[in-house]
Design an enzyme around this catalytic site. Structure first.
Site, PDB file in Angstrom:
ATOM      1  N   THR A 158       0.878  -1.162   0.000  1.00 51.68           N
ATOM      2  CA  THR A 158       0.000   0.000   0.000  1.00 51.68           C
ATOM      3  C   THR A 158       0.919   1.217   0.000  1.00 51.68           C
ATOM      4  OG1 THR A 158       0.027   0.126   2.407  1.00 51.68           O
ATOM      5  CG2 THR A 158      -1.765  -1.143   1.423  1.00 51.68           C
ATOM      6  N   LYS A 213       0.116   3.496   4.377  1.00 55.08           N
ATOM      7  CA  LYS A 213       0.362   3.081   5.762  1.00 55.08           C
ATOM      8  C   LYS A 213       1.679   3.727   6.227  1.00 55.08           C
ATOM      9  CE  LYS A 213      -2.575  -0.973   5.221  1.00 55.08           C
ATOM     10  NZ  LYS A 213      -2.699  -2.443   5.237  1.00 55.08           N
ATOM     11  N   ARG A 246      -3.953   7.063  -0.327  1.00 55.33           N
ATOM     12  CA  ARG A 246      -4.543   5.729  -0.287  1.00 55.33           C
ATOM     13  C   ARG A 246      -4.332   5.070  -1.649  1.00 55.33           C
ATOM     14  NH1 ARG A 246      -7.287   3.234   3.163  1.00 55.33           N
ATOM     15  NH2 ARG A 246      -6.648   4.903   4.541  1.00 55.33           N
TER      16      ARG A 246
HETATM   17  C1  LIG Z   1      -3.591  -3.267   4.572  1.00 52.68           C
HETATM   18  C2  LIG Z   1      -3.094  -4.468   3.886  1.00 52.68           C
HETATM   19  C3  LIG Z   1      -3.579  -4.829   2.619  1.00 52.68           C
HETATM   20  C4  LIG Z   1      -4.764  -4.173   1.976  1.00 52.68           C
HETATM   21  O1  LIG Z   1      -4.620  -2.863   1.667  1.00 52.68           O
HETATM   22  P1  LIG Z   1      -5.879  -2.033   1.121  1.00 52.68           P
HETATM   23  O2  LIG Z   1      -5.265  -0.782   0.629  1.00 52.68           O
HETATM   24  O3  LIG Z   1      -6.801  -1.857   2.253  1.00 52.68           O
HETATM   25  O4  LIG Z   1      -6.482  -2.821   0.015  1.00 52.68           O
HETATM   26  C5  LIG Z   1      -2.991  -5.907   1.989  1.00 52.68           C
HETATM   27  N1  LIG Z   1      -2.002  -6.602   2.566  1.00 52.68           N
HETATM   28  C6  LIG Z   1      -1.537  -6.295   3.799  1.00 52.68           C
HETATM   29  C7  LIG Z   1      -0.437  -7.115   4.386  1.00 52.68           C
HETATM   30  C8  LIG Z   1      -2.073  -5.230   4.497  1.00 52.68           C
HETATM   31  O5  LIG Z   1      -1.625  -4.954   5.727  1.00 52.68           O
END
Ligand SMILES: *Cc1c(COP(=O)(O)O)cnc(C)c1O
Length: 478
Positions: free
Chosen positions: A270, A273, A279
């Site tokens: 992503t 994060k 996003r």
């Molecule tokens: C958060 C996460 C995702 C999904 O991300 P989105 O942007 O919500 O689709 C996929 N893999 C891992 C390991 C994650 O922590």
């Protein structure tokens, strides 16, 4: 840039929106106020920079740009080409990858692109060669039927959910679990750590096409060099989903064996994060998979979001600056300070601590379920999420854990001293909360008892703690 440029930008934007649907403008303003007031310990959230946020609100949103840079199915994409090429270049440079694909709309979408790139490379391409066909449209009905069966008959090995793995790594409720026959590897019950010998053993028995590493609730580092050796020993493609810890890779906290990029065949993430961008998602790979990855849209993705790719370019440029490495180091220092503060006060932590940005508290030590702990903390102004712990006795809904992470508070400027205070607030709430009972007298997994006066007091203390670290200090909405 004048100090009030950010205020001017956001205020003007809200004024324009207010002219059409004032409730949306109000909700946007209220969201900023809420974010400013809450002690945000959600490990998967962060605060993107004003430049990143502003790069998303513009005319790029109106463009269709199917295809790749310089090879579009629509005319007039020269400016989209500019920002997509920039985002990809920053991603390659930042992570030391040969290829970057920046179109995925989210982490799940990045994983889908990766899965189908691997299937296309390892299953579809050989089938086409066998049939001496150049394109799937050239296959006979019988060959196409056989290929579709073969695509649906592949195996994936990933980390189990209760050890911190992710639903998209082959679990049944997600499409990945419907596509792949999946087995998972857990952690050693004694240490809580990944047991590489056990992973190798399962891989030898199961012989997966894809070995996946990556997690959203494992508080330690994973040795990707060893995982790659395991993948190689069974002929598996090694994929790492670094959605949670990409910021620690970008900031050179995870290096050598712990940097997935030199070891994996393909890496997904992503961008919102610990990487602190908009996003979205992206995929990194070597030249072998690049062409297949670039087919992500329209294979599994809808049209690219050029406005988000513009914001990815901005955020990735930020992540290449030296201060991002300081940020990443502080994220880990803060998580370790939080873990130490909790341990010192008697909390039980999965694996006994952390090497990354997150801490998993086993709240059975407080006689609570994750659900009770999450709600009691929320009443006290502390935003976390409940999470399963290994071999969780309370299942995936109520859980026995609370996951806390430091990327957001670190962006806000909080340091190790504030993490100790945060540990004190968390411990106080959890130790003063007790499990509630059902009407028939049995123990409830959801109800809890917490003195509202204490919850108020902790909320005020959390507010005081945050008061010293204003969020978006240059944004004054008036
Ligand atoms: C958060 C996460 C995702 C999904 O991300 P989105 O942007 O919500 O689709 C996929 N893999 C891992 C390991 C994650 O922590």
């Amino acid at each position: 840039m004048p100090r009030n440029a950010e205020s001017t930008a956001f205020r003007s934007a809200l004024e324009v929106i207010r002219g059409v649907e004032p409730r949306v403008a109000d909700a946007i303003g209220a969201e900023l106020a809420d974010q400013r007031e809450s002690l945000k310990l959600i490990a998967s959230e962060n605060y993107a920079s004003p430049a990143t946020l502003l790069a998303m609100g513009n005319w790029f949103s109106d463009k269709y740009a199917e295809g790749t840079v310089g090879r579009r199915f629509y005319a007039g994409c020269q400016n989209v080409d500019t920002v997509e090429a920039l985002a990809a270049e920053h991603a390659r440079e930042l992570f030391g990858a040969t290829h970057a694909y920046v179109q995925p709309h989210s982490g799940i979408d990045a994983n889908l692109v990766a899965f189908w790139a691997i299937l296309a490379d390892r299953v579809e391409a050989p089938a086409l060669r066998r049939a001496e066909a150049r394109h799937v449209n050239d296959l006979t009905e019988a060959d196409w039927f056989a290929l579709r069966r073969e695509l649906g008959d592949q195996r994936m090995l990933g980390m189990s959910l209760d050890a911190g793995g992710h639903l998209t790594h082959g679990f049944r409720p997600n499409i990945s679990g419907k596509m792949f026959d999946q087995r998972s590897y857990g952690t050693d019950p004694a240490t809580g750590l990944v047991d590489y010998d056990r992973v190798a053993e399962i891989a030898r028995e199961f012989r997966p096409l894809v070995l996946v590493a990556g997690y959203s609730a494992y508080p330690r580092k994973v040795n990707f060099r060893i995982m790659r050796e395991i993948a190689d020993s069974v002929g598996a493609t090694f994929m790492v989903d670094m959605a949670h810890f990409a910021g620690l890779v970008a900031g050179k906290v995870f290096t050598g064996d712990f940097d997935p990029v030199p070891h994996a065949h393909i890496v997904t993430t992503t961008t919102h994060k610990s990487l602190r961008g908009p996003r979205g998602g992206l995929v990194l790979c070597g030249p072998e998979l690049a062409d297949q990855v670039d087919r992500g849209c329209p294979m599994v993705l809808g049209g690219p979001l050029p406005h988000v790719m513009a914001a990815k370019a901005v955020a990735l440029a930020e992540a290449r600056r030296p201060d991002f490495a300081d940020y990443a180091r502080q994220v880990v220092d803060n998580a370790q300070a939080l873990a130490e503060g909790l341990l010192r006060r008697g909390a039980k932590l999965v694996t006994g601590g952390t090497d990354n940005h997150l801490v998993l508290i086993d709240v059975t030590g407080y006689g609570l379920t994750g659900r009770q702990a999450e709600q009691a903390l929320l009443d006290s102004g502390i935003v976390t999420n409940r999470n399963a712990v290994p071999q969780d006795p309370n299942g995936a809904w109520y859980t026995s854990g609370i996951r806390v992470g430091t990327p957001a508070l670190t962006t806000r400027g909080l340091g190790t001293a504030e993490m100790d205070t945060t540990a004190e607030l968390i411990h106080t709430v959890l130790s003063q909360t007790s499990a509630g009972a059902n009407p028939d007298g049995t123990a409830s997994k959801a109800k809890y008892v917490l003195d509202p006066a204490l919850a108020d007091k902790i909320s005020r203390q959390a507010g005081d703690l945050l008061g010293g670290f204003p969020l978006y200090p240059d944004v004054e909405l008036g």
